[in-house]
Design a protein around this motif. Structure first.
Motif: not given
Length: 298
Positions: A88-100
C-alpha cells in the motif's frame, strides 16, 4: 469464531504442546542410540539442530492447528499482483486520494501507520468509516462502486446493478464487529488506518474456506473496504491475469438460492474493465483470493 472474542492459547496449552515436543525428541534420541562422539557433534552444531527442529515444528504446528472444515475447497493458484501493486501507498497519499473522491471526508490518525505491520498483512490502508459516506452500508457500497466506474472512465460493469440494498447485502457479524471496534479506537477520525492484505494470502481458497482458516486477529474485508482499496490503488486490478478479489467480509442473498446469504461479492477484470459480481461462497478458484484485515495484537 469472532476475531474479537477468540482467545489465544492458554499457558497450560502451550506447556502441553512443549511437553509433546520435548517428549518426542527424547524418544528419538533413545531410538537413535547416539554414541558419545555423535552426541558431541550434534552439540557442536547446536544452532543448526535447533533451526531444523524449529522448521519442522513450525510446519507441523501450522498444519495441525488449521481447521479441516471445507479443506477440499482449495486449489493451486499462481495468480498474483501482475499489474504493479506490491504494497500500500503511504497513509497520507491514500487520504489525499480519498478526499478528492469524497469531498468532506475527514482525516486519519496517521501515526498509527508508524506501528509495526501485523504478521500476514501487506501494510496499512486508509479506509473511511462507511457511515461517513452514506446512511446505510449498502448505499455506501453503491457510492464506492459508482466512484470506481468514474475513476475508470466508465470501464466498470456491475452484474448486481439495482440489487445492492440492505435486504440483499450485509457485512458478516465478525467483520462488522471488528470495524466497530476499530471505529471506537479511532473515534475522532473519519478514515480508519487498517492493516490488510489484498487477496494473495488466500488465493485458491473458497470464501468460506478462507473464513475458516483466518488466524485469531484476522477478518474478511467487504465490498466497501476493498472498493476503497481499489480506488486508492488502481494498479491492483488492471489485467485479466491479476488475482481477482473475493469480499469475504460481506454476505449476499440471492433469491434464487435455497440458502440465505450463501454468496459473497467479488471484483474481477475482464474485457478491459473492472467487474463487480457475487459468487457462491463454496467455489474454490485459482483466479480469486479473499482480501482480509488484521487487528494489531498487543
Amino acid at each position: 469464531m469472532n476475531a474479537i472474542t477468540q482467545q489465544t492459547a492458554t499457558t497450560g496449552q502451550i506447556k502441553q504442546i512443549n511437553r509433546f515436543g520435548s517428549d518426542a525428541i527424547e524418544k528419538v534420541l533413545g531410538e537413535l542410540g547416539l554414541d558419545n562422539p555423535g552426541a558431541q557433534r550434534v552439540i557442536e552444531h547446536g544452532d543448526e539442530f535447533a533451526e531444523a527442529v524449529r522448521t519442522a515444528a513450525l510446519a507441523s504446528l501450522k498444519d495441525l492447528s488449521v481447521s479441516d472444515k471445507f479443506k477440499d475447497e482449495e486449489v493451486d493458484s499462481k495468480y498474483g499482483y501482475l499489474s504493479g501493486y506490491t504494497k500500500p501507498k503511504g497513509i497520507t497519499e491514500q487520504t489525499q486520494i480519498l478526499s478528492q473522491i469524497f469531498p468532506g471526508v475527514g482525516n486519519a490518525l496517521e501515526k498509527l501507520a508508524e506501528r509495526a505491520v501485523p504478521a500476514n498483512a501487506e501494510g496499512w490502508f486508509a479506509i473511511p468509516k462507511w457511515q461517513t459516506i452514506a446512511p446505510t452500508y449498502s448505499e455506501a457500497v453503491q457510492k464506492v462502486l459508482d466512484a470506481i466506474k468514474k475513476s475508470r472512465n466508465g470501464k466498470f460493469y456491475n452484474y448486481r446493478d439495482s440489487q445492492i440494498n440492505e435486504e440483499r447485502l450485509r457485512q458478516t457479524a465478525k467483520t462488522a464487529s471488528v470495524f466497530q471496534k476499530l471505529g471506537n479506537e479511532q473515534k475522532d477520525h473519519d478514515i480508519l488506518v487498517v492493516a490488510a492484505q489484498f487477496g494473495i494470502r488466500h488465493r485458491g481458497r473458497s470464501v468460506r474456506r478462507a473464513r475458516e482458516v483466518f488466524v485469531t486477529n484476522e477478518f474478511g474485508l467487504g465490498a466497501f473496504a476493498i472498493g476503497i482499496m481499489i480506488l486508492t490503488h488502481a494498479e491492483r486490478l488492471q489485467h485479466y491475469d491479476d488475482l481477482w478479489i473475493d469480499c469475504a467480509g460481506d454476505e449476499f442473498d440471492d433469491p434464487g438460492s435455497g440458502v440465505r446469504f450463501d454468496r459473497a461479492p467479488c471484483f474481477r477484470w475482464s474485457d478491459g474493465e473492472v467487474k463487480f459480481d457475487t459468487d457462491w461462497y463454496g467455489i474454490a478458484s485459482g483466479n480469486y483470493g479473499s482480501a482480509s484485515g488484521f487487528v494489531p495484537q498487543e
